[in-house]
Motif scaffolding. Structure first.
Motif, mmCIF file in Angstrom:
data_model
loop_
_atom_site.group_PDB
_atom_site.id
_atom_site.type_symbol
_atom_site.label_atom_id
_atom_site.label_comp_id
_atom_site.label_asym_id
_atom_site.label_seq_id
_atom_site.Cartn_x
_atom_site.Cartn_y
_atom_site.Cartn_z
ATOM 1 N N GLU A 179 -9.842 1.618 4.028
ATOM 2 C CA GLU A 179 -9.726 0.195 5.079
ATOM 3 C C GLU A 179 -10.087 -0.285 3.784
ATOM 4 N N ILE A 180 -11.156 -0.208 3.132
ATOM 5 C CA ILE A 180 -11.300 -1.537 1.639
ATOM 6 C C ILE A 180 -10.106 -0.434 0.293
ATOM 7 N N THR A 181 -10.617 0.706 0.243
ATOM 8 C CA THR A 181 -9.811 1.501 -0.617
ATOM 9 C C THR A 181 -8.165 2.130 -0.651
ATOM 10 N N LYS A 182 -7.686 1.522 0.527
ATOM 11 C CA LYS A 182 -6.580 1.853 1.351
ATOM 12 C C LYS A 182 -6.056 0.144 0.356
ATOM 13 N N TYR A 183 -6.228 -0.643 0.945
ATOM 14 C CA TYR A 183 -6.548 -1.827 0.403
ATOM 15 C C TYR A 183 -6.261 -2.209 -0.586
ATOM 16 N N VAL A 184 -7.366 -1.857 -1.459
ATOM 17 C CA VAL A 184 -7.302 -2.117 -2.699
ATOM 18 C C VAL A 184 -6.108 -1.100 -4.068
ATOM 19 N N GLU A 186 -3.501 -0.931 -2.834
ATOM 20 C CA GLU A 186 -1.883 -0.881 -2.776
ATOM 21 C C GLU A 186 -2.109 -1.856 -3.171
ATOM 22 N N GLU A 187 -3.217 -3.117 -3.273
ATOM 23 C CA GLU A 187 -3.030 -4.322 -4.871
ATOM 24 C C GLU A 187 -2.753 -3.896 -5.781
ATOM 25 N N ASP A 322 -4.847 -15.375 -2.355
ATOM 26 C CA ASP A 322 -5.136 -13.785 -2.839
ATOM 27 C C ASP A 322 -7.054 -13.582 -2.657
ATOM 28 N N LYS A 325 -7.597 -13.509 0.428
ATOM 29 C CA LYS A 325 -7.255 -12.819 2.064
ATOM 30 C C LYS A 325 -8.106 -11.258 1.744
ATOM 31 N N ALA A 326 -8.679 -11.078 0.217
ATOM 32 C CA ALA A 326 -9.583 -9.737 -0.737
ATOM 33 C C ALA A 326 -10.659 -10.201 0.001
ATOM 34 N N VAL A 329 -10.682 -8.605 3.245
ATOM 35 C CA VAL A 329 -10.556 -7.320 3.688
ATOM 36 C C VAL A 329 -11.825 -6.413 3.740
#
Length: 337
Positions: A179-184, A186-187, A322, A325-326, A329
């Motif tokens: 979950e964490i690595t996917k979000y980061v 994408e950012e 930002d 939000k970060a 997550v």
């Protein structure tokens, strides 16, 4: 990053003997065997194997403590660096996640935050130790005591994400790490897709007033500066070069960024008072530092803070949104910042 002088005494040997009696799989950091259930590769390329997910971990570097709480595995921690209690912004934030931090009740198997105490580490009976791969001597000592060690390098964004995923396996937190690595990830892609026509040059100064020490090309900081859309004013492909005032004038950065230093550390230097960045008051302090630790996935927020300083169109309001939000997550909770 290095933690020096692991202390080993006869008492350590006694504890090791008693521990080995209860733990027949003494060298469970070797290659995966038929009775091993969980394994992951660390920054050394070494396969770390455990008979079950880690239940008691000792963490020997601040950023790695942060990683464990991001993975929501803080309850597994039995030992931390004592700097966690000494660094005000780090202590204040982690206290929100763990009352043991707030009460300063988690053991600190270190001497002054610099030396590891082998007796304390062994006595905590960890089934895993987390540290950086630069801590070579101590890693060898700990592994020789029969305790598996997973190492990190945090060399760049790819390594930071990969290492978080791998340690997530050992902690039984694979889904959380994903979950964490996917979000980061994408950012980071969004940031890299932004084209900057005239990137500004940033000079990064090391902590504790070491203004003439910086980070060169290929370093972690260089990666974060580039991700922000700026350029590293230091063109030297050296991890940590020391420079002269003359060199600073030659590079002529648009901004100077400080980490755990004060503005006065720059403004009080007579030899830099004519530097345009100093004259124009374009010196910034990354403070508080905890939300922007580049050794963790928060390198992305470090880069966004740099972007705000370089590009007025990326407003303080946008940055604050930002960051909020970060944090929701990467820590899996709202209202932390």
């Amino acid at each position: 990053m290095k933690i020096k002088n692991l202390i080993i005494t006869p008492f350590s040997v006694l504890i090791l003997f008693l521990q080995s009696c209860n733990n027949p799989q003494k060298n469970n950091n070797r290659e995966t065997s038929s009775h091993t259930d969980i394994s992951a590769t660390d920054s050394r390329g070494k396969m770390i194997s455990l008979p079950h997910e880690a239940r008691r971990i000792v963490v020997l570097y601040n950023a790695l403590v942060d990683d464990v709480y991001m993975l929501q595995a803080g309850e597994k921690i039995v030992g931390i660096p004592e700097q966690i209690y000494e660094m005000e912004d780090t202590y204040r934030f982690l206290s929100k996640l763990d009352n043991r931090i707030k009460n300063k009740s988690i053991a600190t198997p270190t001497f002054g935050g610099q030396s590891s105490n082998a007796e304390s580490i062994v006595g905590l009976q960890p089934d895993l130790v987390l540290t950086f791969n630069t801590d070579t001597d101590n890693i060898n000592h700990i592994e020789n005591l029969g305790i598996p060690v997973f190492t990190f390098s945090s060399l760049n964004d790819e390594k930071i994400l990969e290492e978080l995923k791998n340690v997530g396996k050992l902690l039984g937190k694979e889904k959380r790490a994903e979950e964490i690595t996917k979000y980061v990830g994408e950012e980071v892609k969004k940031m890299r897709a932004t084209q900057v026509t005239s990137p500004k040059k940033i000079y990064y100064a090391w902590s504790k007033g070491r203004i003439m020490s910086t980070s060169g090309k290929g370093s972690l900081i260089d990666m974060a500066i580039t991700l922000s859309g700026a350029q590293n004013a230091c063109p030297v492909p050296v991890e940590a070069p020391n420079i002269s005032a003359e060199t600073m004038y030659k590079w002529n950065p648009d901004l100077i960024v400080l980490w755990n230093s004060k503005l006065s550390d720059v403004y009080s230097l007579k030899e830099l008072e004519a530097l345009p960045a100093v004259k124009n008051k374009h010196v910034f302090v990354m403070s508080p530092s905890f939300p922007y630790d580049p050794h963790t996935v928060k390198f992305m927020l470090f880069a966004k803070q740099l972007r705000h300083w370089c590009m007025p169109e990326y407003t303080q309001e946008q940055l604050d949104q930002d960051v909020k939000k970060a944090f929701e997550v990467i820590y899996g909770k709202k209202g932390l910042i």
